[in-house]
Scaffold this active site. Structure first.
Site, PDB file in Angstrom:
ATOM      1  N   LEU A  48      36.681  21.302  36.430  1.00 23.00           N
ATOM      2  CA  LEU A  48      35.796  22.443  36.170  1.00 23.00           C
ATOM      3  C   LEU A  48      36.576  23.739  36.106  1.00 23.00           C
ATOM      4  O   LEU A  48      36.184  24.678  35.410  1.00 23.00           O
ATOM      5  CB  LEU A  48      34.741  22.562  37.279  1.00 23.00           C
ATOM      6  CG  LEU A  48      33.717  21.435  37.346  1.00 23.00           C
ATOM      7  CD1 LEU A  48      32.899  21.523  38.634  1.00 23.00           C
ATOM      8  CD2 LEU A  48      32.790  21.487  36.137  1.00 23.00           C
ATOM      9  N   GLY A  49      37.662  23.814  36.844  1.00 25.63           N
ATOM     10  CA  GLY A  49      38.437  25.045  36.852  1.00 25.63           C
ATOM     11  C   GLY A  49      39.622  24.904  37.780  1.00 25.63           C
ATOM     12  O   GLY A  49      39.695  23.973  38.582  1.00 25.63           O
ATOM     13  N   VAL A  56      39.220  22.525  40.953  1.00 23.88           N
ATOM     14  CA  VAL A  56      37.851  22.111  41.250  1.00 23.88           C
ATOM     15  C   VAL A  56      37.456  21.060  40.217  1.00 23.88           C
ATOM     16  O   VAL A  56      37.618  21.275  39.010  1.00 23.88           O
ATOM     17  CB  VAL A  56      36.894  23.322  41.203  1.00 23.88           C
ATOM     18  CG1 VAL A  56      35.479  22.886  41.526  1.00 23.88           C
ATOM     19  CG2 VAL A  56      37.346  24.405  42.177  1.00 23.88           C
ATOM     20  N   ASP A 162      37.066  39.108  47.424  1.00 19.11           N
ATOM     21  CA  ASP A 162      37.518  38.605  46.115  1.00 19.11           C
ATOM     22  C   ASP A 162      36.340  38.558  45.138  1.00 19.11           C
ATOM     23  O   ASP A 162      36.131  37.562  44.443  1.00 19.11           O
ATOM     24  CB  ASP A 162      38.141  37.216  46.300  1.00 19.11           C
ATOM     25  CG  ASP A 162      39.091  36.840  45.167  1.00 19.11           C
ATOM     26  OD1 ASP A 162      39.445  37.717  44.362  1.00 19.11           O
ATOM     27  OD2 ASP A 162      39.465  35.653  45.093  1.00 19.11           O
TER      28      ASP A 162
HETATM   29  N1  LIG Z   1      30.721  24.744  42.217  1.00 17.07           N
HETATM   30  C1  LIG Z   1      31.237  24.923  41.005  1.00 17.07           C
HETATM   31  N2  LIG Z   1      30.543  24.603  39.886  1.00 17.07           N
HETATM   32  C2  LIG Z   1      31.085  24.816  38.652  1.00 17.07           C
HETATM   33  N3  LIG Z   1      32.310  25.353  38.439  1.00 17.07           N
HETATM   34  C3  LIG Z   1      33.044  25.695  39.498  1.00 17.07           C
HETATM   35  C4  LIG Z   1      32.558  25.486  40.840  1.00 17.07           C
HETATM   36  N4  LIG Z   1      33.492  25.928  41.705  1.00 17.07           N
HETATM   37  C5  LIG Z   1      34.518  26.396  40.959  1.00 17.07           C
HETATM   38  N5  LIG Z   1      34.267  26.253  39.637  1.00 17.07           N
HETATM   39  C6  LIG Z   1      35.183  26.651  38.547  1.00 17.07           C
HETATM   40  O1  LIG Z   1      36.512  26.561  39.015  1.00 17.07           O
HETATM   41  C7  LIG Z   1      37.156  27.865  39.006  1.00 17.07           C
HETATM   42  C8  LIG Z   1      38.121  27.987  40.181  1.00 17.07           C
HETATM   43  O2  LIG Z   1      37.390  27.836  41.415  1.00 17.07           O
HETATM   44  P1  LIG Z   1      37.767  28.633  42.724  1.00 17.07           P
HETATM   45  O3  LIG Z   1      37.643  30.113  42.441  1.00 17.07           O
HETATM   46  O4  LIG Z   1      36.948  28.117  43.850  1.00 17.07           O
HETATM   47  O5  LIG Z   1      39.301  28.223  42.892  1.00 17.07           O
HETATM   48  P2  LIG Z   1      40.479  29.054  43.541  1.00 17.07           P
HETATM   49  O6  LIG Z   1      41.699  28.198  43.479  1.00 17.07           O
HETATM   50  O7  LIG Z   1      40.075  29.506  44.902  1.00 17.07           O
HETATM   51  O8  LIG Z   1      40.590  30.300  42.555  1.00 17.07           O
HETATM   52  P3  LIG Z   1      41.217  31.760  42.812  1.00 17.07           P
HETATM   53  O9  LIG Z   1      42.482  31.811  42.014  1.00 17.07           O
HETATM   54  O10 LIG Z   1      40.156  32.713  42.259  1.00 17.07           O
HETATM   55  O11 LIG Z   1      41.406  31.942  44.271  1.00 17.07           O
HETATM   56  C9  LIG Z   1      35.983  28.861  39.017  1.00 17.07           C
HETATM   57  O12 LIG Z   1      36.344  30.105  38.447  1.00 17.07           O
HETATM   58  C10 LIG Z   1      34.944  28.116  38.173  1.00 17.07           C
HETATM   59  O13 LIG Z   1      35.192  28.281  36.792  1.00 17.07           O
END
Ligand SMILES: Nc1ncnc2c1ncn2[C@@H]1O[C@H](COP(=O)(O)OP(=O)(O)OP(=O)(O)O)[C@@H](O)[C@H]1O
Length: 369
Positions: A48-49, A56, A162
């Site tokens: 998803l990301g 994720v 954030d």
């Molecule tokens: N519950 C969810 N449902 C759908 N997409 C999600 C979900 N959680 C995260 N994503 C996708 O995954 C991406 C990254 O998630 P997240 O921000 O939790 O990761 P991170 O590694 O903490 O990122 P960051 O670099 O912002 O700290 C989000 O921007 C979103 O596009």
């Protein structure tokens, strides 16, 4: 004390919140479930990301139930306390609809820490802003829900730290439900915040000015600024500046407008596309001095006014038409709602496969270190 108890946090007491969170983390440490591979619990559907710290994945629990978003933190990069803190904060604020729910149990595989969160079918807000900003009704829904979500966090002595479009998840295209996510940087109010690793358009001036190894005590005003920048982005599909420091031209024009006395009759572009009501709350959220900044709930005082020029907005017809269109196209439907093929091996699955293979090899040759 629980960190979800605002009564005990009337003064935003850092010691209380920090020690309550630490106790919860200590308790949770004994509840993290070890698994040989995450695939024993989940069918991994697709990515998803990905962010700075992890990835994720859309995943379907093998025991049944709705699909979830599985957040993976590689053990090589994320520390044990980092993982426990993000999981515990997420669990503590899961009861608020404007904050993404985190689901138990937390897991650890040989290579990852992991936990599940509710899945947002429409992805994050930045994905909805590729071409143009949101129309007024949706913009207001986003603003009101995030203002309430931040107020809930702040009342519990926590600062999100954030707030940005990537961290707002969208459950339907009309934005009737959005939720703030990613509690990786969330800390008790008063915790020391380091300088950002590089220029960030959503960071306030006091953070942009910080130079390592200096730190700044986290205050809710940091989230007010994040909300102001986010609402600008949601309305225009652009950040107002690259960094909130001179000589950034977008920031300089804004700072001159903010400090002009008397105020000019018209604001500078691009702020002139907002209504006087929206200009008022955006200037409050984006006050240059943190102590002069409005609380996020200031947005709620203006929810009954127009926010953008160019109205009136045909709210009911526009939204209904779009939702009907989505229904006919299957948009916003629960993804992976059964019957789908398991996705071909993606990177995460390959990692999990590698874990299994490594373990198989270790067992086959017990003398190998
Ligand atoms: N519950 C969810 N449902 C759908 N997409 C999600 C979900 N959680 C995260 N994503 C996708 O995954 C991406 C990254 O998630 P997240 O921000 O939790 O990761 P991170 O590694 O903490 O990122 P960051 O670099 O912002 O700290 C989000 O921007 C979103 O596009």
């Amino acid at each position: 004390m629980e960190i979800g108890d605002p009564e005990s946090l009337e003064d935003g007491d850092f010691e209380d919140t920090a020690s309550a969170l630490q106790s919860l983390m200590d308790f949770t440490a004994g509840m993290v479930t070890p698994v040989r591979t995450l695939r024993s619990r989940y069918r991994l559907v697709r990515e998803l990301g990905a962010g700075t710290y992890g990835r994720v994945l859309l995943a379907r629990p093998r025991r049944g139930g709705p699909p979830v978003a599985l957040k993976l933190l590689p053990r090589a990069r994320a520390s044990w306390p980092t993982f426990l803190r993000e999981f515990c904060v997420g669990r503590c604020v899961s009861c608020h609809s404007g904050l993404l729910s985190t689901l138990a149990p937390p897991l650890q595989s040989p290579h990852h820490y992991a936990f599940a969160q509710e899945y947002a079918p429409c992805g994050d807000l930045s994905g909805m802003l590729e071409d143009r900003g949101l129309p007024e009704p949706r913009l207001k829904r986003v603003g009101v829900q995030l203002a309430r979500a931040l107020d809930f966090l702040h009342a519990r002595g926590l600062v999100h730290a954030d707030v940005k479009p990537d961290n707002v998840l969208v459950f339907d295209r009309a934005c009737r439900r959005v939720a703030l996510a990613d509690f990786g940087l969330t800390r008790p109010e008063g915790s020391p915040a380091p300088a950002p690793p590089g220029p960030l358009p959503s960071a306030p001036p006091e953070l942009c000015l910080l130079r390592p190894p200096d730190t700044l005590a986290l205050r809710p005003e940091l989230d007010s600024w994040g909300l102001g920048v986010l609402l600008f982005c949601a309305a225009t599909a652009h950040f107002p500046w690259s960094v909130a420091l001179a000589p950034d031209p977008g920031f300089e024009a804004f700072a001159i407008w903010q400090t002009a006395c008397p105020q000019p009759a018209l604001p500078p572009a691009p702020w002139d596309q907002f209504s006087p009501a929206a200009q008022a709350f955006l200037r409050g959220l984006l006050a240059l001095e943190p102590e002069e900044r409005s609380r996020p709930t200031a947005v709620l005082d203006w929810a009954g006014e127009a926010w953008l020029g160019g109205g009136p907005w045909p709210e009911v017809e526009e939204e209904e038409e779009e939702e009907l269109q989505e229904d006919s196209e299957g948009g916003g439907k629960e993804e992976g709602a059964g019957g789908e093929e398991e996705a071909s091996l993606d990177e995460a699955e390959q990692e999990e496969e590698a874990e299994q293979e490594e373990e198989g090899a270790r067992r086959a040759s017990p003398g190998t270190p």
